[in-house]
Design a protein around this motif. Structure first.
Motif, PDB file in Angstrom:
ATOM      1  N   LEU A 224      25.983  13.616 -47.642  1.00 17.64           N
ATOM      2  CA  LEU A 224      27.280  14.248 -47.362  1.00 17.64           C
ATOM      3  C   LEU A 224      28.009  14.665 -48.628  1.00 17.64           C
ATOM      4  CD1 LEU A 224      28.901  12.239 -44.405  1.00 17.64           C
ATOM      5  CD2 LEU A 224      28.110  14.608 -44.413  1.00 17.64           C
ATOM      6  N   ASP A 225      27.929  13.822 -49.667  1.00 20.34           N
ATOM      7  CA  ASP A 225      28.698  14.146 -50.875  1.00 20.34           C
ATOM      8  C   ASP A 225      28.132  15.336 -51.635  1.00 20.34           C
ATOM      9  OD1 ASP A 225      26.424  12.971 -51.843  1.00 20.34           O
ATOM     10  OD2 ASP A 225      27.428  11.345 -52.906  1.00 20.34           O
ATOM     11  N   ALA A 226      26.942  15.815 -51.223  1.00 19.51           N
ATOM     12  CA  ALA A 226      26.371  16.999 -51.867  1.00 19.51           C
ATOM     13  C   ALA A 226      26.845  18.293 -51.227  1.00 19.51           C
ATOM     14  CB  ALA A 226      24.840  16.924 -51.809  1.00 19.51           C
ATOM     15  N   LEU A 227      27.578  18.189 -50.110  1.00 18.08           N
ATOM     16  CA  LEU A 227      28.042  19.374 -49.386  1.00 18.08           C
ATOM     17  C   LEU A 227      29.496  19.654 -49.721  1.00 18.08           C
ATOM     18  CD1 LEU A 227      26.574  18.598 -45.831  1.00 18.08           C
ATOM     19  CD2 LEU A 227      25.503  19.855 -47.718  1.00 18.08           C
ATOM     20  N   ASP A 228      29.851  20.935 -49.700  1.00 18.55           N
ATOM     21  CA  ASP A 228      31.263  21.266 -49.882  1.00 18.55           C
ATOM     22  C   ASP A 228      31.997  21.035 -48.564  1.00 18.55           C
ATOM     23  OD1 ASP A 228      30.746  23.453 -48.213  1.00 18.55           O
ATOM     24  OD2 ASP A 228      30.591  24.870 -49.867  1.00 18.55           O
ATOM     25  N   LEU A 229      33.318  21.172 -48.604  1.00 15.72           N
ATOM     26  CA  LEU A 229      34.131  20.840 -47.434  1.00 15.72           C
ATOM     27  C   LEU A 229      33.795  21.735 -46.248  1.00 15.72           C
ATOM     28  CD1 LEU A 229      36.349  19.170 -46.143  1.00 15.72           C
ATOM     29  CD2 LEU A 229      38.044  20.761 -47.098  1.00 15.72           C
ATOM     30  N   ALA A 230      33.544  23.002 -46.482  1.00 14.93           N
ATOM     31  CA  ALA A 230      33.225  23.918 -45.384  1.00 14.93           C
ATOM     32  C   ALA A 230      31.952  23.478 -44.665  1.00 14.93           C
ATOM     33  CB  ALA A 230      33.078  25.343 -45.907  1.00 14.93           C
ATOM     34  N   ALA A 231      30.926  23.094 -45.442  1.00 14.00           N
ATOM     35  CA  ALA A 231      29.679  22.632 -44.837  1.00 14.00           C
ATOM     36  C   ALA A 231      29.886  21.317 -44.094  1.00 14.00           C
ATOM     37  CB  ALA A 231      28.607  22.478 -45.912  1.00 14.00           C
ATOM     38  N   GLN A 232      30.711  20.423 -44.662  1.00  9.02           N
ATOM     39  CA  GLN A 232      30.996  19.152 -43.991  1.00  9.02           C
ATOM     40  C   GLN A 232      31.719  19.384 -42.666  1.00  9.02           C
ATOM     41  OE1 GLN A 232      33.173  16.955 -46.956  1.00  9.02           O
ATOM     42  NE2 GLN A 232      31.317  16.089 -47.871  1.00  9.02           N
ATOM     43  N   GLU A 233      32.669  20.313 -42.650  1.00  9.94           N
ATOM     44  CA  GLU A 233      33.395  20.590 -41.412  1.00  9.94           C
ATOM     45  C   GLU A 233      32.471  21.205 -40.360  1.00  9.94           C
ATOM     46  OE1 GLU A 233      36.713  22.955 -42.596  1.00  9.94           O
ATOM     47  OE2 GLU A 233      37.956  21.209 -43.101  1.00  9.94           O
ATOM     48  N   ALA A 234      31.549  22.072 -40.797  1.00  9.94           N
ATOM     49  CA  ALA A 234      30.582  22.646 -39.850  1.00  9.94           C
ATOM     50  C   ALA A 234      29.684  21.557 -39.283  1.00  9.94           C
ATOM     51  CB  ALA A 234      29.746  23.708 -40.560  1.00  9.94           C
ATOM     52  N   LEU A 235      29.301  20.628 -40.135  1.00  6.67           N
ATOM     53  CA  LEU A 235      28.459  19.515 -39.705  1.00  6.67           C
ATOM     54  C   LEU A 235      29.221  18.622 -38.734  1.00  6.67           C
ATOM     55  CD1 LEU A 235      25.570  18.561 -40.369  1.00  6.67           C
ATOM     56  CD2 LEU A 235      26.577  16.995 -42.038  1.00  6.67           C
ATOM     57  N   TRP A 236      30.512  18.432 -38.996  1.00  5.94           N
ATOM     58  CA  TRP A 236      31.370  17.639 -38.094  1.00  5.94           C
ATOM     59  C   TRP A 236      31.382  18.260 -36.696  1.00  5.94           C
ATOM     60  CZ3 TRP A 236      34.322  13.226 -37.911  1.00  5.94           C
ATOM     61  CH2 TRP A 236      35.317  13.164 -36.917  1.00  5.94           C
ATOM     62  N   ARG A 237      31.521  19.584 -36.636  1.00  8.37           N
ATOM     63  CA  ARG A 237      31.535  20.253 -35.331  1.00  8.37           C
ATOM     64  C   ARG A 237      30.200  20.068 -34.612  1.00  8.37           C
ATOM     65  NH1 ARG A 237      34.254  24.149 -38.450  1.00  8.37           N
ATOM     66  NH2 ARG A 237      32.379  25.454 -38.623  1.00  8.37           N
ATOM     67  N   GLN A 238      29.100  20.152 -35.361  1.00 10.45           N
ATOM     68  CA  GLN A 238      27.789  19.976 -34.740  1.00 10.45           C
ATOM     69  C   GLN A 238      27.613  18.535 -34.258  1.00 10.45           C
ATOM     70  OE1 GLN A 238      24.485  21.226 -37.123  1.00 10.45           O
ATOM     71  NE2 GLN A 238      22.955  20.480 -35.669  1.00 10.45           N
ATOM     72  N   ALA A 239      28.071  17.567 -35.039  1.00 10.36           N
ATOM     73  CA  ALA A 239      27.974  16.159 -34.631  1.00 10.36           C
ATOM     74  C   ALA A 239      28.788  15.916 -33.367  1.00 10.36           C
ATOM     75  CB  ALA A 239      28.470  15.256 -35.758  1.00 10.36           C
ATOM     76  N   LYS A 240      29.966  16.540 -33.302  1.00  9.68           N
ATOM     77  CA  LYS A 240      30.820  16.390 -32.123  1.00  9.68           C
ATOM     78  C   LYS A 240      30.111  16.919 -30.886  1.00  9.68           C
ATOM     79  CE  LYS A 240      35.414  17.684 -30.405  1.00  9.68           C
ATOM     80  NZ  LYS A 240      36.667  18.398 -30.720  1.00  9.68           N
ATOM     81  N   ILE A 241      29.497  18.103 -31.006  1.00  9.33           N
ATOM     82  CA  ILE A 241      28.779  18.696 -29.873  1.00  9.33           C
ATOM     83  C   ILE A 241      27.595  17.825 -29.477  1.00  9.33           C
ATOM     84  CG2 ILE A 241      27.366  20.656 -29.163  1.00  9.33           C
ATOM     85  CD1 ILE A 241      29.208  22.408 -30.951  1.00  9.33           C
ATOM     86  N   ARG A 242      26.863  17.360 -30.475  1.00  7.70           N
ATOM     87  CA  ARG A 242      25.676  16.545 -30.200  1.00  7.70           C
ATOM     88  C   ARG A 242      26.059  15.272 -29.442  1.00  7.70           C
ATOM     89  NH1 ARG A 242      21.188  14.742 -34.636  1.00  7.70           N
ATOM     90  NH2 ARG A 242      20.741  16.970 -34.443  1.00  7.70           N
ATOM     91  N   LEU A 243      27.121  14.601 -29.867  1.00  6.82           N
ATOM     92  CA  LEU A 243      27.506  13.336 -29.244  1.00  6.82           C
ATOM     93  C   LEU A 243      28.140  13.526 -27.872  1.00  6.82           C
ATOM     94  CD1 LEU A 243      28.956  11.521 -32.374  1.00  6.82           C
ATOM     95  CD2 LEU A 243      26.872  10.922 -31.146  1.00  6.82           C
ATOM     96  N   GLU A 244      28.865  14.631 -27.685  1.00  2.96           N
ATOM     97  CA  GLU A 244      29.591  14.833 -26.427  1.00  2.96           C
ATOM     98  C   GLU A 244      28.723  15.436 -25.330  1.00  2.96           C
ATOM     99  OE1 GLU A 244      33.039  17.122 -27.277  1.00  2.96           O
ATOM    100  OE2 GLU A 244      34.085  15.484 -28.298  1.00  2.96           O
ATOM    101  N   ASN A 245      27.695  16.196 -25.708  1.00  2.00           N
ATOM    102  CA  ASN A 245      26.945  16.960 -24.705  1.00  2.00           C
ATOM    103  C   ASN A 245      25.578  16.408 -24.355  1.00  2.00           C
ATOM    104  OD1 ASN A 245      29.068  18.690 -24.694  1.00  2.00           O
ATOM    105  ND2 ASN A 245      28.096  20.255 -25.958  1.00  2.00           N
ATOM    106  N   ARG A 246      25.013  15.551 -25.208  1.00  2.00           N
ATOM    107  CA  ARG A 246      23.654  15.117 -24.937  1.00  2.00           C
ATOM    108  C   ARG A 246      23.611  14.043 -23.862  1.00  2.00           C
ATOM    109  NH1 ARG A 246      22.223  11.664 -30.426  1.00  2.00           N
ATOM    110  NH2 ARG A 246      23.413   9.801 -29.909  1.00  2.00           N
ATOM    111  N   SER A 247      22.500  13.982 -23.177  1.00  2.00           N
ATOM    112  CA  SER A 247      22.248  12.913 -22.221  1.00  2.00           C
ATOM    113  C   SER A 247      21.801  11.683 -22.992  1.00  2.00           C
ATOM    114  CB  SER A 247      21.152  13.322 -21.225  1.00  2.00           C
ATOM    115  OG  SER A 247      21.530  14.489 -20.536  1.00  2.00           O
TER     116      SER A 247
END
Length: 265
Positions: A224-247
């Motif tokens: 995580l510390d190798a990514l800039d804030l924009a990449a971290q925020e994009a990753l946050w959105r993907q993590a949110k989708i993954r956790l909320e939508n998967r079975s």
């Protein structure tokens, strides 16, 4: 505990402890019990309950050494209190939902604790104490009528924080942020929610999402510390989708999300 506290043959650490130095451990042990119950860890719960019981025994032993009271006195007092507060069970009286608070008010008066906020321990976790202070004030009508009114007050308090940002006065900002947190606790109370439970839920959600982010970057050989804030925020959105939508047991598809693209750079 008597052996542990023995002045000559006891444990060096245990011998020097006082009421004040060990008191914080009781709070820590109580929260570990809460964690076990929340996770339904029934095998671990006896261990945690034992740790809390040890804190009671510890305090009792220190007090006994000073000639103040002992473990039997602690047990007698709580037994007497339960009988006193449950006359509908132990004395054949009619059930009275207000009796518990009436008895507590009497006990506070005996301890010379007066006022509507008397008896709310200052050492309670701040969010829990905020809820108790608001609830006690509400008993005399000092409260908002609706949750919507509390939301308006939260916005007012946020505006005051915003007004203090330019000045940078740390004490004033601390004061205004405290007002925000206190009012948010009041909102939870008006909604019939436990603010501590709400925050625990928020903490757990944040933890799950950050751990999911770490897992996704690790799959691609990044951290995580190798990514800039924009990449971290994009990753946050993907993590949110993954956790909320998967079975249960199902991973989210890899797809060309913003986060995936950022990680491939």
């Amino acid at each position: 505990m008597a052996r542990l506290r023995d002045p000559e043959k006891g444990c060096p650490w245990d011998r020097v402890q006082t009421h004040e130095t060990i008191a914080p451990f009781a709070i820590e042990e109580a929260y570990e019990i809460l964690d076990c119950v929340t996770r339904e860890d029934w095998d671990g719960l006896p261990d945690e309950l034992g740790d809390l019981l040890l804190q009671v025994v510890y305090q009792a032993r220190i007090a006994e050494e000073a000639g103040r009271f002992d473990l039997a006195e602690i047990a007698r007092r709580i037994g007497d209190k339960m009988i006193r507060r449950h006359p509908h069970v132990f004395a054949g009286a009619s059930a009275d939902p207000d009796r518990w608070e009436q008895d507590k008010q009497t006990e506070r008066a005996v301890r010379a604790e007066y006022g509507i906020l008397a008896g709310i321990a200052p050492a309670l976790p701040a969010l829990l104490r905020a809820e108790k202070l608001g609830k006690r004030a509400a008993r005399v009508g000092f409260d908002w009528d609706t949750p919507e009114q509390v939301l308006g007050k939260i916005q007012e308090e946020l505006d005051e924080v915003r007004a203090e940002l330019a000045g940078g006065d740390r004490k004033r900002l601390e004061d205004e942020v405290g007002d925000v947190l206190f009012t948010v606790a009041s909102l939870a109370r008006k909604l019939g929610l436990d603010p501590e439970a709400c925050l625990r839920h928020g903490n757990a959600k944040f933890t799950r999402r950050v751990e999911a982010m770490e897992a996704m970057v690790a799959e691609r050989g990044h951290s995580l510390d190798a990514l800039d804030l924009a990449a971290q925020e994009a990753l946050w959105r993907q993590a949110k989708i993954r956790l909320e939508n998967r079975s249960p047991g199902e991973d989210a598809p890899e797809g060309d999300s913003d986060a995936a693209i950022a990680l491939r750079r």
